[in-house]
Design an enzyme around this catalytic site. Structure first.
Site, PDB file in Angstrom:
ATOM      1  N   CYS A 269       1.062  -0.943   0.131  1.00 51.03           N
ATOM      2  CA  CYS A 269       0.085   0.047  -0.044  1.00 51.03           C
ATOM      3  C   CYS A 269       0.930   1.613  -0.151  1.00 51.03           C
ATOM      4  O   CYS A 269       2.062   1.730  -0.632  1.00 51.03           O
ATOM      5  CB  CYS A 269      -1.265  -0.390   1.035  1.00 51.03           C
ATOM      6  SG  CYS A 269       0.277   0.361   3.219  1.00 51.03           S
TER       7      CYS A 269
ATOM      8  N   HIS B 217     -30.124  30.073   3.376  1.00 50.74           N
ATOM      9  CA  HIS B 217     -31.342  29.185   2.772  1.00 50.74           C
ATOM     10  C   HIS B 217     -29.840  27.627   2.117  1.00 50.74           C
ATOM     11  O   HIS B 217     -29.329  27.612   1.006  1.00 50.74           O
ATOM     12  CB  HIS B 217     -31.756  29.504   0.953  1.00 50.74           C
ATOM     13  CG  HIS B 217     -32.452  29.191   1.093  1.00 50.74           C
ATOM     14  ND1 HIS B 217     -32.505  27.739   0.575  1.00 50.74           N
ATOM     15  CD2 HIS B 217     -34.338  29.303   0.968  1.00 50.74           C
ATOM     16  CE1 HIS B 217     -34.618  27.809  -0.100  1.00 50.74           C
ATOM     17  NE2 HIS B 217     -34.715  28.147   0.505  1.00 50.74           N
TER      18      HIS B 217
END
Length: 994
Positions: free
Chosen positions: A23, A633
């Site tokens: 990895c 909003h």
């Protein structure tokens, strides 16, 4: 001996290596035996940073950023090229390849033929599970209508249904009729043949034209059953005509022959003409072979079996009642149970009753009981996938009498289930045998709805209950999984419980910390007010205003005042005209900007009162104390969600201060419903001001944190003869500290106006204090020295005045070394972090909660083997670069990145723990190795749901991988564990050597 050779030797040599992958930082060995490895010897090898032994003969050797070159060197060793172990060590692969290879070895020990057989059956039916479940629910509906008397006995072909009900009946029959084609495709694919060739071969015997050849057939008797035979090619070859609809044994047998044949043809035919001749010869051989031999074998086997069963029942109904349920678990997977349906109808037609369906019910309910046991365990273990499968299969079984969804979806996949089912079959059949057997005068599917169809209802009900509950309890108490599978399920469950507990603890700690900070802040302000009161009454009054965190009334309306509005949420700036709603984009509601959030929390950008607070949580109106009226909003058209995905924290009439939480939202819920997350932040009373504009320093698509300036509001000029608020210069005359320093005027840089987000030029403030996470303009982002929020200079004309005690001390002394160090760590010069005494701050690459390095759930990281730093438990979904530099490690899987910053610091950002195993699933990579990046550039976006549903932790280590070059690498003092940080907030402090 070099390091790669030493590593290979230390873990037992090439013969002990089964597979090797890597990895971002580790070599991942799958060994034959890891019990004899000397861990200290491995860790003593130059270049090895640590070693970790794991269960299942897995072994990890931590290398760091050079892992890829070490991996390549090991794979290039002669002993590895020569083959290593017999299992093929020379072939490395991805983690998915390793798992696939491990699976192919089989979980059934020495019975490899049994393993291959079950895998073949499972993979032949698993892809069509969805269609089987769908058809089964339609069958359940038909059974219910028949039981309620709405229609006749729909399962009996002799029953005449109306055209409407005939059509509904066809909706499930189509799946089972064409089942041979589906099975042929999957089985051929499983054995390595072209699946469409298998499909085509089986389709020949299912053509209407094939069945119509029966008009030329002669009737023969075979094993007591009549069959139709057509003689072809001069009468020398007999072709058996049979309806192959719903048969699964012939396609399985056909695929078993086609697979080896296909591979043989590919070996002997030149690759240049394989595309033409391999399919042609495969069909040329398999179509006649299936029609003349393989298909009839299934027919003959079924016919012989039917006559054998009748003979057994005639001899002893007791034996028959036990034998049928014991045989069905093996007949159904092979499709040999279908011919029995014809025998059942024949029995009803000739005898007036059938004796097979009663014992068959014992098998069915033993099968359903095992499914119920699996459902119980899946609910307990929170296995969502298995729970969904078991729920659908159990409903189809109990209400429709269909065992295939249970059999193909669950039982054939787990070998430990079959012994439990057989016990239930035996006990259920035993009860029927002791009771003298059962008969029925109707052809029905054995389900709960058809219990009244049997001759002895109490006996039948008791027998199926015994079969059901015995199988269910055996599965519940002894499980259906192996020890490794149970351990994995327990690990997933424990991880989820721990994560939930940790999340609750983090929330409680964060709230307590926030309350503590507010108390400390209030106390400090009170002390400040008291001290100023002793000096002058005017100073005391001003201090009182600061202490109570209330801004002067309507300061934003003072002539020429310039007020900055901070972002209520972390995210990317979107120009107002790009907001995907014309009502907002055209400025109809108000003026401002949009924010595409990366965080999940909306906070108040200033002190004021809530004048609008929708119950749905999607919109808030705030009347700030300084006279500005704001609308926030959350998303576009999100009112339609009715509050779903919103956790509201404020109500109309509430008083709020800077940073107070208004609402938390679930981005996944909102976006999955198809709504945009872009959040307009608007000044709704713009006519009271000269201008409302996007902040000049905030570029479109820029990433901002809560508290960063996004809107600039300029008051109207004074009317003729009107007084101007003292200390409020015209906006054009303003020069930032950054501009002054750039011009070489250090004193001007020190005394220049340093507007914190939320403040107004000339001293009017939007909030009581700078917003959390904000930075003072003109101060180096990575430096020690910071400009004073009050804009005052130091005694000796130092370049900057620090609001911290340590910074004040340095500034007061006017030390040239400290000034040079602070300038160096600004990131402008290469290697500046290495300048003697320099202190560099590293910002967070993602929004989330800070996790101390020792608490990261991986010993390789938590012990500091890879590097020093902290962990971040992300609340956002985007990893950005915390500085300018070059990508030196970028995994294709997207789970890890190494960055060599221009200032000399080398960083590793590892997204989650063991996420390399996902093979890139859930990651959207934006950079590659060798790329240049600047602060805020996106490295990768990830899907948290995908990662966590696979059982992996999301905690993301952010590590300095070259700590030996520095005096210290520590968690930033101001960043407490569990604290919530935004991208760019300081999380690590790096101090250079003197």
């Amino acid at each position: 001996m070099n390091a790669p050779a030493e590593i290979l030797a230390s873990i037992g040599g090439a013969d002990n290596v089964e597979n090797l992958t890597h990895c971002a930082t580790r070599l991942r060995f799958q060994l034959h035996d890891n019990s004899g490895i000397d861990e200290k010897q491995v860790e003593s090898i130059p270049g090895v940073m640590g070693a970790v032994s794991q269960s299942g003969n897995r072994y990890q050797v931590v290398i760091g950023g050079a892992v890829e070159s070490v991996y390549n060197d090991i794979m290039a060793l002669p002993e590895m090229k020569e083959g290593g172990s017999a299992t093929g060590t020379q072939k490395s692969g991805s983690n998915a390849d390793v798992k696939s290879a491990a699976k192919e070895k089989g979980p059934r020990g020495r019975f490899t033929w049994l393993d291959s057989f079950f895998d073949f059956l499972g993979d032949s039916f698993r892809p069509i599970l969805g269609s089987l479940l769908g058809a089964s629910l339609i069958i359940t509906f038909m059974a219910l209508m028949g039981t309620l008397g709405v229609i006749g006995n729909w399962a009996d072909p002799r029953t005449e249904l109306s055209p409407t009900w005939q059509f509904i009946n066809l909706c499930w029959r189509c799946v089972f009729y064409f089942l041979p084609l589906m099975v042929a495709y999957n089985a051929s694919k499983k054995l390595g043949a072209d699946p469409w060739i298998g499909f085509a071969v089986m389709a020949v015997v299912m053509l209407p034209g094939f069945t119509s050849l029966g008009q030329y057939a002669t009737h023969l008797t075979f094993a007591g059953s009549e069959i139709n035979v057509v003689r072809l090619f001069g009468g020398h070859l007999p072709l058996t005509i049979f309806d192959y609809g719903s048969q699964v044994f012939p396609p399985l047998l056909m695929a078993a022959v086609l697979g080896p044949l296909y591979k043989l043809l590919k070996k002997i035919i030149s690759p240049n003409v394989q595309l033409i001749f391999v399919p042609f010869l495969s069909m040329l051989i398999m179509i006649p072979l299936t029609a003349f031999l393989i298909g009839p074998l299934g027919v003959y086997a079924g016919a012989g079996l039917a006559n054998g069963l009748k003979a057994v029942n005639d001899f002893s109904p007791f034996i028959f009642a036990i034998l049928i349920p014991m045989l069905y678990p093996f007949m159904v997977p092979l499709g040999l149970h279908w011919p029995l349906n014809a025998i059942m109808l024949l029995n009803i037609q000739t005898l007036g009753f059938d004796f097979i369906q009663g014992p068959m019910g014992a098998w069915n309910f033993a099968c359903f009981g095992a499914t119920a046991g699996v459902l119980f365990l899946s609910v307990r273990d929170r296995d969502v996938t298995m729970r969904q499968t078991a729920t659908g299969a159990l409903a189809a079984g109990l209400l429709g009498g269909i065992s295939e969804p249970s059999l193909y979806g669950i039982h054939l996949r787990f070998k430990r289930i079959y012994p439990r089912i057989l016990v239930g079959c035996f006990l259920g059949g035993l009860v029927q045998g002791i009771g003298g057997g059962l008969t029925t005068n109707a052809f029905v599917f054995t389900s709960l709805l058809t219990i009244p169809a049997f001759s002895n209802i109490p006996l039948y009900a008791i027998s199926i209950a015994v079969a059901f509950f015995s199988s269910m309890l055996l599965v519940v108490f002894f499980d259906y999984r192996t020890a490794d599978e149970r351990a994995e399920a327990a690990k997933v469950r424990a991880t989820e419980d721990a994560d939930q507990a940790a999340e609750e603890a983090r929330k409680a700690s964060a709230e307590a910390h926030k309350a503590e900070l507010r108390a400390d802040d209030a106390e400090a302000r009170a002390d400040q007010a008291e001290q100023r009161a002793a000096t002058t009454t005017v100073a005391a009054e001003r201090a009182a205003q600061v202490a109570t965190a209330v801004a002067p009334a309507r300061t934003a309306l003072a002539p020429n005042a310039v007020t900055q509005i901070a972002s209520p949420v972390a995210g990317y700036v979107v120009p107002l005209d790009k907001v995907p709603d014309p009502v907002f984009a055209k400025g109809t509601v108000g003026l401002g900007v949009g924010i595409d959030p990366t965080g999940d929390t909306i906070t108040s950008p200033g002190d004021g009162k809530i004048i609008v607070a929708q119950d749905t949580g999607h919109a808030f109106g705030i009347k700030l104390d300084n006279g500005i009226e704001l609308l926030i909003h959350v998303g576009i058209d999100t009112v339609n969600l009715g509050g779903t995905g919103f956790d509201v924290h404020a109500a109309r009439g509430d008083r709020v201060t800077t940073g107070d939480v208004l609402v938390r939202f679930d981005r996944t819920v909102i976006e999955s419903a198809g709504y945009s997350m872009i959040t307009p932040v608007l000044v709704t009373n713009p006519r009271k001001f000269a201008s409302v504009t996007q902040a000049p320093a905030t570029l479109s698509s820029a990433l901002v944190a809560p508290g960063d300036t996004i809107i600039t509001v300029t008051a109207k000029p004074p009317k003729d003869g009107a007084a101007v608020v003292p200390g409020t210069p015209p906006a054009p005359a303003h020069r930032s500290a950054a501009q002054a320093v750039a011009a070489g005027d250090s004193k001007a840089g020190a005394s220049a106006s340093t507007e914190a987000p939320g403040s107004s030029v000339g001293g009017s403030q939007l909030g009581g204090s700078p917003a959390p996470g904000s930075t003072v303009p003109g101060v180096a982002a990575h430096g020690d020295a910071q400009a004073s929020p009050q804009g005052t200079g130091t005694a000796d004309g130092a370049a900057a005045a620090s609001p911290t005690a340590d910074g004040a001390r340095r500034a007061a002394t006017g030390g040239a070394a400290d000034s040079a160090g602070s300038a160096a760590v600004s990131g402008a010069a290469p290697g500046s972090a290495l300048v003697a005494g320099a202190v560099t701050e590293i910002g967070s690459p993602v929004a989330g909660r800070v996790v101390a390095l020792a608490d990261v759930p991986d010993p390789v990281f938590s012990k500091g083997i890879v590097g020093l730093g902290v962990g971040i438990d992300p609340t956002g979904d985007t990893i950005t670069s915390p500085g300018d530099g070059k990508i030196i490690v970028a995994q294709d899987t997207g789970h890890a990145f190494g960055i060599k910053l221009d200032n000399g610091i080398e960083l590793l950002i590892h997204v989650g723990i063991d996420t390399v195993n996902l093979g890139g699933t859930g990651f959207d990579v934006h950079v590659a190795r060798g790329d240049r990046v600047t602060t805020g550039d996106v490295l990768v976006r990830f899907d948290r749901t995908v990662i966590e549903s696979a059982g992996y932790s999301m905690i993301t280590p952010v590590l300095v991988t070259n700590p030996r070059k520095f005096a210290s690498v520590t968690q930033a003092p101001a960043t407490l564990s569990s604290a919530l940080v935004a991208p760019g907030d300081t999380i690590i402090t790096v101090t250079a050597k003197q």
